[in-house]
Design an enzyme around this catalytic site. Sequence first.
Site, PDB file in Angstrom:
ATOM      1  N   SER A 131      23.386  18.535  31.223  1.00 22.06           N
ATOM      2  CA  SER A 131      22.767  19.798  31.612  1.00 22.06           C
ATOM      3  C   SER A 131      23.453  20.965  30.933  1.00 22.06           C
ATOM      4  O   SER A 131      24.655  20.939  30.692  1.00 22.06           O
ATOM      5  CB  SER A 131      22.836  19.986  33.129  1.00 22.06           C
ATOM      6  OG  SER A 131      22.285  21.250  33.458  1.00 22.06           O
ATOM      7  N   LYS A 185      21.289  13.518  37.626  1.00 21.68           N
ATOM      8  CA  LYS A 185      20.685  14.589  36.812  1.00 21.68           C
ATOM      9  C   LYS A 185      19.305  14.962  37.359  1.00 21.68           C
ATOM     10  O   LYS A 185      18.924  16.131  37.375  1.00 21.68           O
ATOM     11  CB  LYS A 185      20.576  14.167  35.336  1.00 21.68           C
ATOM     12  CG  LYS A 185      19.873  15.200  34.442  1.00 21.68           C
ATOM     13  CD  LYS A 185      20.633  16.503  34.409  1.00 21.68           C
ATOM     14  CE  LYS A 185      20.019  17.724  33.805  1.00 21.68           C
ATOM     15  NZ  LYS A 185      18.833  17.768  33.062  1.00 21.68           N
ATOM     16  N   HIS A 188      19.916  17.097  40.272  1.00 24.48           N
ATOM     17  CA  HIS A 188      20.337  18.405  39.732  1.00 24.48           C
ATOM     18  C   HIS A 188      19.090  19.243  39.426  1.00 24.48           C
ATOM     19  O   HIS A 188      18.989  20.415  39.779  1.00 24.48           O
ATOM     20  CB  HIS A 188      21.173  18.179  38.465  1.00 24.48           C
ATOM     21  CG  HIS A 188      21.387  19.410  37.628  1.00 24.48           C
ATOM     22  ND1 HIS A 188      20.398  19.964  36.842  1.00 24.48           N
ATOM     23  CD2 HIS A 188      22.464  20.217  37.466  1.00 24.48           C
ATOM     24  CE1 HIS A 188      20.852  21.042  36.235  1.00 24.48           C
ATOM     25  NE2 HIS A 188      22.110  21.217  36.601  1.00 24.48           N
ATOM     26  N   ASN A 189      18.125  18.623  38.756  1.00 22.64           N
ATOM     27  CA  ASN A 189      16.927  19.367  38.379  1.00 22.64           C
ATOM     28  C   ASN A 189      16.072  19.736  39.586  1.00 22.64           C
ATOM     29  O   ASN A 189      15.470  20.803  39.620  1.00 22.64           O
ATOM     30  CB  ASN A 189      16.103  18.574  37.364  1.00 22.64           C
ATOM     31  CG  ASN A 189      16.699  18.657  35.973  1.00 22.64           C
ATOM     32  OD1 ASN A 189      17.897  18.875  35.830  1.00 22.64           O
ATOM     33  ND2 ASN A 189      15.892  18.485  34.954  1.00 22.64           N
ATOM     34  N   GLU A 192      17.662  22.642  40.907  1.00 22.66           N
ATOM     35  CA  GLU A 192      17.344  23.730  39.951  1.00 22.66           C
ATOM     36  C   GLU A 192      15.958  24.325  40.254  1.00 22.66           C
ATOM     37  O   GLU A 192      15.800  25.546  40.373  1.00 22.66           O
ATOM     38  CB  GLU A 192      17.400  23.132  38.545  1.00 22.66           C
ATOM     39  CG  GLU A 192      16.927  23.992  37.401  1.00 22.66           C
ATOM     40  CD  GLU A 192      16.912  23.185  36.078  1.00 22.66           C
ATOM     41  OE1 GLU A 192      17.971  22.678  35.694  1.00 22.66           O
ATOM     42  OE2 GLU A 192      15.845  23.077  35.452  1.00 22.66           O
TER      43      GLU A 192
HETATM   44  C1  6PG Z   1      19.254  21.293  32.215  1.00 28.57           C
HETATM   45  C2  6PG Z   1      17.804  21.508  32.421  1.00 28.57           C
HETATM   46  C3  6PG Z   1      17.041  20.762  31.380  1.00 28.57           C
HETATM   47  C4  6PG Z   1      15.603  21.217  31.243  1.00 28.57           C
HETATM   48  C5  6PG Z   1      14.771  20.871  32.435  1.00 28.57           C
HETATM   49  C6  6PG Z   1      13.630  21.803  32.639  1.00 28.57           C
HETATM   50  O1  6PG Z   1      19.879  20.834  33.148  1.00 28.57           O
HETATM   51  O2  6PG Z   1      19.754  21.610  31.141  1.00 28.57           O
HETATM   52  O3  6PG Z   1      17.440  21.070  33.690  1.00 28.57           O
HETATM   53  O4  6PG Z   1      17.167  19.404  31.670  1.00 28.57           O
HETATM   54  O5  6PG Z   1      15.558  22.554  30.949  1.00 28.57           O
HETATM   55  O6  6PG Z   1      14.277  19.590  32.182  1.00 28.57           O
HETATM   56  O7  6PG Z   1      12.779  21.163  33.479  1.00 28.57           O
HETATM   57  P1  6PG Z   1      11.277  21.539  33.611  1.00 28.57           P
HETATM   58  O8  6PG Z   1      10.718  21.628  32.215  1.00 28.57           O
HETATM   59  O9  6PG Z   1      10.677  20.471  34.401  1.00 28.57           O
HETATM   60  O10 6PG Z   1      11.280  22.874  34.278  1.00 28.57           O
END
Ligand code: 6PG
Length: 472
Positions: A131, A185, A188-189, A192
């Site tokens: 990430s 991960k 994590h998302n 996010e």
């Molecule tokens: C990270 C982000 C990366 C990416 C996401 C965006 O941790 O660096 O999460 O993995 O930007 O996949 O996810 P979406 O396109 O689903 O918003």
Amino acid sequence: MANKTPCEIGIIGLGVMGRNMLLNMADHGFTVAGYDKDPNQVNSLRMEAEHRTIHDTVDIQAFVAMLRRPRAMLLLVPAGPIVDSVIQDLLPYLEQGDLIIDAGNSYFKDTDIRTSNLKTKGIQFLGIGVSGGEYGARHGPSIMPGGSKQAYDRIHEVLEAITAKVNHEPCVTYLGAGSSGHFIKMVHNGIEYAIMQLISETYDLMKRGLGLHDDQLRDVYSEWNKGELNSYLIEITSHIFAKVDDKTGKKLINAIVDVAKQNGTGMWTAKSAMELQVPVPTIDLAVTMRDLSVFVQERHASSAIYTRAIGSIKTPHKQFITELRDALYTGMIIVYAQGFALLKVASDQYQYDLSLEAIARIWRGGCIIRAALLNDICAAFHAKSDLSNLILAPNLSPKIKEYQESLRKIVSQTVEIGIPIPGLMSALGYLDALRSNWLPANLVQAQRDYFGSHHYERIDAKGEFHTEWGEK
Ligand code: 6PG
């Protein structure tokens, strides 16, 4: 550049993420090789490599030959079938003991399948979450490795060197067995998505509710970022409100369509939580709100039918912004609580054997959800490693108690004025449900038994009971 010394590690996939990670490794003194079948990507790497010694090729066999044996190669290609097709392309040139590391956002169940398929061929496989976006890949991401510990030990030096550091500690450590790296991960998302949803709701409340203009919004987020809310997502939000559009000379944010896309990791989190029967309503909701944003026609048609002016916020603006800050902070704690509760159950169910403290520790730097709050979350798991839910943590509960009234006030006022804040509502609903000694689930049990003879449990006797309820 032609290769003389065998490279310690290779990267497959020289898009921006792959190139940046390769440059990051080279800057830390590792001899590296890059492969992409697209010559344009290889050329881009050559331009960016400048004086650095980086070996590259468009030929997969030549790439494999560049690597020191047993080989270690890291895949940075889009999740899904491309991962399998690259593995198929590699296999004819690999030997027993070689290690493939998938550093993309792969679905954890695919990682399990790939690990066992490759094991039968004597090839090791690690799924690691990375990430931090393009900047993180170049200057220090957070890395979430899962799989065989022995395989991790083969590459830990390079991973530790390239990650972000917090108090000199690298934002990487071995996290657990099997597909745990990709599961972590994914969560994590999910977190996010949920934090982004909560922040966007505060933006809506301040924009449409208080009528703040973009510079004021920038100042509020920038101020919030100096305190407890300090985090990467709040920081970039303040930057976003400052950004001027080259095309119009006005603030760029107002030229962006109000439809949010996704690559699916948030949806996987919601789906996995449902499978494990762990409630993560604010993460579910964040996915739902991205989905809902796409229904533009329906939104416009409904807005014409259900016309209702946005009411005005009665609370003095300064006070409202303070309450909103406290509500957002409470919401953020609740989102992390949902994510970690999911990780705890997954750890048991999937035998990942996770240390939640270690996860919180490596999320403090480099990743998208890095936040000052993660220091308190680390401390909570340090004090009680098997804590089932962060809202029970003795170091966090006083804050939740103090701020929950702000969250309640924000939600109740907003219901009156009609701005949608389902993320904040779901966070409050989760808290209220969890702190509820009694829930109306007895009625649900009775209804199930009434129409389906599904039986119910009693408070005064053990066992399963059924009643003939009367008319069906
Ligand atoms: C990270 C982000 C990366 C990416 C996401 C965006 O941790 O660096 O999460 O993995 O930007 O996949 O996810 P979406 O396109 O689903 O918003």
